[in-house]
Motif scaffolding. Structure first.
Motif, PDB file in Angstrom:
ATOM      1  N   ARG A  42      -3.610  -7.974  11.857  1.00 36.55           N
ATOM      2  CA  ARG A  42      -2.719  -8.146  10.707  1.00 36.55           C
ATOM      3  C   ARG A  42      -3.405  -7.654   9.432  1.00 36.55           C
ATOM      4  O   ARG A  42      -2.800  -6.950   8.615  1.00 36.55           O
ATOM      5  CB  ARG A  42      -2.305  -9.613  10.562  1.00 36.55           C
ATOM      6  N   GLU A  43      -4.676  -8.014   9.253  1.00 40.96           N
ATOM      7  CA  GLU A  43      -5.423  -7.562   8.071  1.00 40.96           C
ATOM      8  C   GLU A  43      -5.506  -6.039   8.037  1.00 40.96           C
ATOM      9  O   GLU A  43      -5.326  -5.428   6.973  1.00 40.96           O
ATOM     10  CB  GLU A  43      -6.825  -8.168   8.066  1.00 40.96           C
ATOM     11  N   ARG A  47      -3.904  -3.570   5.193  1.00 42.63           N
ATOM     12  CA  ARG A  47      -4.760  -2.635   4.465  1.00 42.63           C
ATOM     13  C   ARG A  47      -4.244  -1.204   4.606  1.00 42.63           C
ATOM     14  O   ARG A  47      -4.157  -0.456   3.634  1.00 42.63           O
ATOM     15  CB  ARG A  47      -6.207  -2.736   4.961  1.00 42.63           C
ATOM     16  N   TRP A  48      -3.870  -0.817   5.830  1.00 37.39           N
ATOM     17  CA  TRP A  48      -3.362   0.538   6.049  1.00 37.39           C
ATOM     18  C   TRP A  48      -2.043   0.758   5.325  1.00 37.39           C
ATOM     19  O   TRP A  48      -1.799   1.843   4.795  1.00 37.39           O
ATOM     20  CB  TRP A  48      -3.217   0.820   7.540  1.00 37.39           C
ATOM     21  N   ASP A  49      -1.183  -0.263   5.304  1.00 35.65           N
ATOM     22  CA  ASP A  49       0.074  -0.148   4.556  1.00 35.65           C
ATOM     23  C   ASP A  49      -0.201   0.045   3.065  1.00 35.65           C
ATOM     24  O   ASP A  49       0.447   0.866   2.408  1.00 35.65           O
ATOM     25  CB  ASP A  49       0.959  -1.374   4.772  1.00 35.65           C
ATOM     26  N   ASP A  50      -1.161  -0.706   2.524  1.00 36.61           N
ATOM     27  CA  ASP A  50      -1.545  -0.547   1.117  1.00 36.61           C
ATOM     28  C   ASP A  50      -2.069   0.861   0.855  1.00 36.61           C
ATOM     29  O   ASP A  50      -1.724   1.496  -0.147  1.00 36.61           O
ATOM     30  CB  ASP A  50      -2.605  -1.573   0.709  1.00 36.61           C
ATOM     31  N   TRP A  55      -1.390   6.342  -1.281  1.00 40.81           N
ATOM     32  CA  TRP A  55      -1.321   7.770  -0.974  1.00 40.81           C
ATOM     33  C   TRP A  55       0.015   8.338  -1.456  1.00 40.81           C
ATOM     34  O   TRP A  55       0.067   9.380  -2.097  1.00 40.81           O
ATOM     35  CB  TRP A  55      -1.491   7.957   0.531  1.00 40.81           C
ATOM     36  N   ASP A  56       1.089   7.624  -1.135  1.00 43.37           N
ATOM     37  CA  ASP A  56       2.415   8.082  -1.554  1.00 43.37           C
ATOM     38  C   ASP A  56       2.544   8.081  -3.079  1.00 43.37           C
ATOM     39  O   ASP A  56       3.161   8.978  -3.649  1.00 43.37           O
ATOM     40  CB  ASP A  56       3.506   7.200  -0.938  1.00 43.37           C
ATOM     41  N   ALA A  57       1.964   7.087  -3.730  1.00 41.33           N
ATOM     42  CA  ALA A  57       2.051   6.986  -5.187  1.00 41.33           C
ATOM     43  C   ALA A  57       1.318   8.136  -5.871  1.00 41.33           C
ATOM     44  O   ALA A  57       1.673   8.522  -6.989  1.00 41.33           O
ATOM     45  CB  ALA A  57       1.487   5.652  -5.655  1.00 41.33           C
ATOM     46  N   LYS A  58       0.318   8.693  -5.220  1.00 44.16           N
ATOM     47  CA  LYS A  58      -0.430   9.820  -5.791  1.00 44.16           C
ATOM     48  C   LYS A  58       0.337  11.130  -5.650  1.00 44.16           C
ATOM     49  O   LYS A  58      -0.130  12.160  -6.089  1.00 44.16           O
ATOM     50  CB  LYS A  58      -1.786   9.953  -5.097  1.00 44.16           C
TER      51      LYS A  58
END
Length: 71
Positions: A42-43, A47-50, A55-58
């Motif tokens: 789950r952690e 973390r990968w989702d964050d 990445w998408d925000a960049k």
């Protein structure tokens, strides 16, 4: 000796007790690590989702479209 977390039985197993077709996560070095397998998964997923959101925000190019892939 490696340990495994059996997803179906929700128990920790060793190589000696793990079934051939068992649905397991691992291997882990200790029983304690194996018991925490779902929490660690789950952690990692969070973390990968964050990281994906960052990445998408960049403005990074999104991944490929499966429809474009040949069979």
């Amino acid at each position: 000796m490696p340990y495994w977390y059996n997803v179906d039985t929700k128990s920790v197993e060793s190589d000696e007790t793990r079934g051939q077709d068992a649905n397991v996560m691992g291997p882990y070095a200790t029983e304690a690590e194996a018991r925490q397998a779902l929490e660690h998964a789950r952690e990692n997923t969070e973390r990968w989702d964050d990281e994906d959101r960052e990445w998408d925000a960049k403005g990074a190019t999104p991944g490929w479209d499966d429809e474009d892939q040949e069979d």
